[in-house]
Motif scaffolding. Sequence first.
Motif, PDB file in Angstrom:
ATOM      1  N   GLU A 207      43.372  48.207  37.070  1.00  7.07           N
ATOM      2  CA  GLU A 207      42.586  49.423  36.845  1.00  7.07           C
ATOM      3  C   GLU A 207      41.682  49.768  38.021  1.00  7.07           C
ATOM      4  OE1 GLU A 207      42.254  49.430  32.010  1.00  7.07           O
ATOM      5  OE2 GLU A 207      40.680  48.454  33.145  1.00  7.07           O
TER       6      GLU A 207
ATOM      7  N   LEU B 239      28.331  43.522  29.653  1.00  2.10           N
ATOM      8  CA  LEU B 239      27.233  43.036  28.817  1.00  2.10           C
ATOM      9  C   LEU B 239      26.094  42.590  29.716  1.00  2.10           C
ATOM     10  CD1 LEU B 239      27.414  40.489  25.889  1.00  2.10           C
ATOM     11  CD2 LEU B 239      26.030  39.975  27.898  1.00  2.10           C
TER      12      LEU B 239
ATOM     13  N   LEU C  32      34.692  38.117  34.061  1.00  3.35           N
ATOM     14  CA  LEU C  32      35.571  37.617  32.997  1.00  3.35           C
ATOM     15  C   LEU C  32      36.965  38.176  33.240  1.00  3.35           C
ATOM     16  CD1 LEU C  32      35.925  36.084  30.357  1.00  3.35           C
ATOM     17  CD2 LEU C  32      35.121  38.110  29.133  1.00  3.35           C
ATOM     18  N   CYS C  33      37.828  37.308  33.743  1.00  7.26           N
ATOM     19  CA  CYS C  33      39.159  37.728  34.192  1.00  7.26           C
ATOM     20  C   CYS C  33      40.243  37.326  33.208  1.00  7.26           C
ATOM     21  CB  CYS C  33      39.433  37.104  35.563  1.00  7.26           C
ATOM     22  SG  CYS C  33      41.014  37.539  36.285  1.00  7.26           S
ATOM     23  N   GLY C  34      40.009  36.238  32.494  1.00  5.80           N
ATOM     24  CA  GLY C  34      41.031  35.766  31.566  1.00  5.80           C
ATOM     25  C   GLY C  34      40.457  34.777  30.581  1.00  5.80           C
ATOM     26  N   MET C  35      41.191  34.572  29.498  1.00  6.09           N
ATOM     27  CA  MET C  35      40.817  33.577  28.486  1.00  6.09           C
ATOM     28  C   MET C  35      42.071  32.833  28.072  1.00  6.09           C
ATOM     29  SD  MET C  35      37.951  35.414  26.118  1.00  6.09           S
ATOM     30  CE  MET C  35      36.271  34.841  26.423  1.00  6.09           C
TER      31      MET C  35
ATOM     32  N   LEU D 296      35.444  41.181  24.779  1.00  5.86           N
ATOM     33  CA  LEU D 296      34.762  41.368  26.061  1.00  5.86           C
ATOM     34  C   LEU D 296      35.773  41.545  27.179  1.00  5.86           C
ATOM     35  CD1 LEU D 296      32.085  38.563  25.611  1.00  5.86           C
ATOM     36  CD2 LEU D 296      31.610  41.023  25.665  1.00  5.86           C
ATOM     37  N   LEU D 297      36.865  40.800  27.076  1.00  6.68           N
ATOM     38  CA  LEU D 297      37.911  40.855  28.100  1.00  6.68           C
ATOM     39  C   LEU D 297      38.861  42.022  27.843  1.00  6.68           C
ATOM     40  CD1 LEU D 297      39.459  39.628  30.470  1.00  6.68           C
ATOM     41  CD2 LEU D 297      40.609  38.124  28.841  1.00  6.68           C
TER      42      LEU D 297
ATOM     43  N   ARG E  17      37.303  45.230  28.413  1.00  5.34           N
ATOM     44  CA  ARG E  17      36.625  45.316  29.724  1.00  5.34           C
ATOM     45  C   ARG E  17      35.184  45.783  29.544  1.00  5.34           C
ATOM     46  NH1 ARG E  17      41.077  47.816  28.209  1.00  5.34           N
ATOM     47  NH2 ARG E  17      41.538  49.321  29.865  1.00  5.34           N
ATOM     48  N   LEU E  18      34.459  45.039  28.705  1.00  3.10           N
ATOM     49  CA  LEU E  18      33.079  45.404  28.408  1.00  3.10           C
ATOM     50  C   LEU E  18      32.146  44.905  29.506  1.00  3.10           C
ATOM     51  CD1 LEU E  18      32.904  44.590  24.581  1.00  3.10           C
ATOM     52  CD2 LEU E  18      33.751  46.641  25.740  1.00  3.10           C
TER      53      LEU E  18
ATOM     54  N   TYR F 175      45.210  44.409  27.013  1.00  4.58           N
ATOM     55  CA  TYR F 175      44.804  45.333  28.068  1.00  4.58           C
ATOM     56  C   TYR F 175      45.544  46.645  27.953  1.00  4.58           C
ATOM     57  CZ  TYR F 175      43.675  40.925  30.413  1.00  4.58           C
ATOM     58  OH  TYR F 175      43.219  39.690  30.726  1.00  4.58           O
TER      59      TYR F 175
ATOM     60  N   THR G  47      24.608  39.064  33.475  1.00  7.12           N
ATOM     61  CA  THR G  47      25.451  40.250  33.438  1.00  7.12           C
ATOM     62  C   THR G  47      26.893  39.790  33.436  1.00  7.12           C
ATOM     63  OG1 THR G  47      23.834  41.594  34.628  1.00  7.12           O
ATOM     64  CG2 THR G  47      26.116  42.378  34.623  1.00  7.12           C
ATOM     65  N   LEU G  48      27.637  40.186  32.412  1.00 10.25           N
ATOM     66  CA  LEU G  48      29.041  39.795  32.265  1.00 10.25           C
ATOM     67  C   LEU G  48      29.895  41.048  32.271  1.00 10.25           C
ATOM     68  CD1 LEU G  48      30.560  37.383  29.643  1.00 10.25           C
ATOM     69  CD2 LEU G  48      31.329  39.758  29.730  1.00 10.25           C
ATOM     70  N   ARG G  49      31.016  40.972  32.982  1.00 10.98           N
ATOM     71  CA  ARG G  49      31.926  42.120  32.954  1.00 10.98           C
ATOM     72  C   ARG G  49      33.361  41.646  32.868  1.00 10.98           C
ATOM     73  NH1 ARG G  49      33.854  46.394  36.361  1.00 10.98           N
ATOM     74  NH2 ARG G  49      32.709  45.819  38.232  1.00 10.98           N
ATOM     75  N   GLY G  50      34.038  42.125  31.842  1.00 10.67           N
ATOM     76  CA  GLY G  50      35.466  41.889  31.740  1.00 10.67           C
ATOM     77  C   GLY G  50      36.204  42.923  32.576  1.00 10.67           C
ATOM     78  N   PHE G  51      37.295  42.510  33.200  1.00  8.73           N
ATOM     79  CA  PHE G  51      38.023  43.477  34.038  1.00  8.73           C
ATOM     80  C   PHE G  51      39.498  43.139  34.085  1.00  8.73           C
ATOM     81  CE2 PHE G  51      39.082  41.311  38.099  1.00  8.73           C
ATOM     82  CZ  PHE G  51      38.457  40.098  37.874  1.00  8.73           C
ATOM     83  N   ILE G  52      40.279  44.162  34.420  1.00 16.10           N
ATOM     84  CA  ILE G  52      41.719  43.993  34.629  1.00 16.10           C
ATOM     85  C   ILE G  52      42.023  44.682  35.949  1.00 16.10           C
ATOM     86  CG2 ILE G  52      41.976  45.856  32.945  1.00 16.10           C
ATOM     87  CD1 ILE G  52      44.722  43.393  33.916  1.00 16.10           C
TER      88      ILE G  52
END
Lengths: 336, 336
Positions: free
Chosen positions: B281, A274, B247-250, A267-268, A271-272, B65, B273-278
């Motif tokens: 970008e 959901l 969702l920025c990090g784990m 997911l991370l 960069r999904l 990433y 609603t979940l969104r992973g991002f970096i």
Amino acid sequence: MTVVVPSSYRRIVLASRPRGAVLPENFRLETVAVPALADGQLLIRNHYLSLDPYMRGRMSAGKSYAASQALDETMIGGTVGEVVASNHAGFAVGEFVGGMLGWAEMGVSDGLLLRKLDISKIALSAYLGAAGMPGMAAWYGFNKIMQAKAGETIVVSAASGAVGSVVGQLAKLRGCRAVGIAGGAEKCAYVVDELGFDACVDYKAGNLAADLKAATPDGVDAIFENVGGECFDAALGRSNAFGRVALCGMMAGYDGSDVSIRSARALLINRLTLRGFIITEHQDCWPEGLAELGGLIATGQLKYRESVAQGLASAPDTFIGLLKGLNFGKQLVKLI
Amino acid sequence: MTVVVPSSYRRIVLASRPRGAVLPENFRLETVAVPALADGQLLIRNHYLSLDPYMRGRMSAGKSYAASQALDETMIGGTVGEVVASNHAGFAVGEFVGGMLGWAEMGVSDGLLLRKLDISKIALSAYLGAAGMPGMAAWYGFNKIMQAKAGETIVVSAASGAVGSVVGQLAKLRGCRAVGIAGGAEKCAYVVDELGFDACVDYKAGNLAADLKAATPDGVDAIFENVGGECFDAALGRSNAFGRVALCGMMAGYDGSDVSIRSARALLINRLTLRGFIITEHQDCWPEGLAELGGLIATGQLKYRESVAQGLASAPDTFIGLLKGLNFGKQLVKLI
């Protein structure tokens, strides 16, 4: 038209809440009197009852999409049937209607949540499947969340089911590569040969991750998830950057099984996006979606398959089978 | 201005890829010659090196990433420093610049990815923290994904860190209830007393779920996740309907630990609603975000804290400590 209205009908109520797996004794079959109709009410004889996985969530006392199903009340459920008596100016005896009258042979309505059904081009039962709520769940998830473009690869679990089968066919119409996940060789063959998916992976064959990898050589751009657990993990494991996930159900967890997302890092890393959704909350989309689905069904471009059980008394065992994936296509109970 | 340019400088390269936890021997300190500048190049003496959790992902050969950090090359990293020689018309000796020159005392640039820094109102080091990449990660996740409104409750993990501290302060400025999760009583006290969060839960105290429940009486409308694992599960367990997750990090999983999402059902049941991002970008947002963050820092409305290690040789051990949460605020290495 002369319609004989009986004085009583049968219904199934929730007798007790399941602890883990649903058991037949969680339900009770009752005979109740047909009530006298007040002004503005109508009486409907249900032809088909829809059985759907979401009902499992309602049976528990815990938090689900909506309020729990009350004990000793008619089990919730979608129905299609025929008006057999009416004190409502908007509905005439003999008209076909869809509603939520539950696990019952008849029901009284004030007309508010009823939908009149045209059965000249679409079979009555289809309004509980591809032309109804399951079809809309597929349509909404595909168009509003997955937003798949031609050439992209999508994966849908429970691909032979009422929702999944529509997702894949919509994807093919869009020009996507459609890959299903289903349980057993027979269902997988149906998904590819009859529904026209590009591939279908049998999760019962024991090589889910490797088989899905082989079926998705360019990775996965969008996922429609109905099952959760290992199916979802396998799909996430193939996800491409900026993939989208429509989370519609987690059937694998309805009996209390673990549906942890073990591929959470995907997911991370990818960069999904959901989104979990419940289709009844998006009524604004139904007119557009149902019109499109109805047109595709009437012209034979959208196929569907039904499992039909006979008689109200069969509903509990049939529902238990549905939760185990024993159905093949949309599960219905034929009431008359 | 007279600047003495040395003939050599030190750098740290990736000597080997970690198996599980990062070890000091994964790095190697080297001395290299200062190269002659070509036309259009400039030489920068780095004052501060930024250490960030994302670097752990780059150290592995696996997919993250971006491309893996190459072996025997300078470790990737953000830097701020001063121009000490220039054959570039756009940069003069004595100017301060931010860039990605890595774990090194000096670096050569063609100017393309450099940012000129105004240190009249903002300290140079802050451009590696609240006024730089970590601040932008917070700004983007908060504004573009969490989209929290006044009166809503937000939860952010690693709340005393470079990213989390900004998330909570932006939420307070918006009129939200801001609840942090951090490790240890000292960090939690700082988050509440200095940063102004409404509450902060110490995940090391052993009652994470119960403590977070007490701190979020109205549930959680938006989550900013930096850690994963039990922190994320606890936050998801408190989520409200239609909640948003940035969702920025784990971090919890960077050493190979399990970061399965055990509260996966919450994503569906609460229609999240979940969104992973970096953040790198989303360069289109940086001008707006950095302007807002810079203004808040210059006027004292946005506070930050730094952990500063001394000298390049300290970077490996400091980085290992960062991955264990030993830092307190933005982790920097002071190079001169």
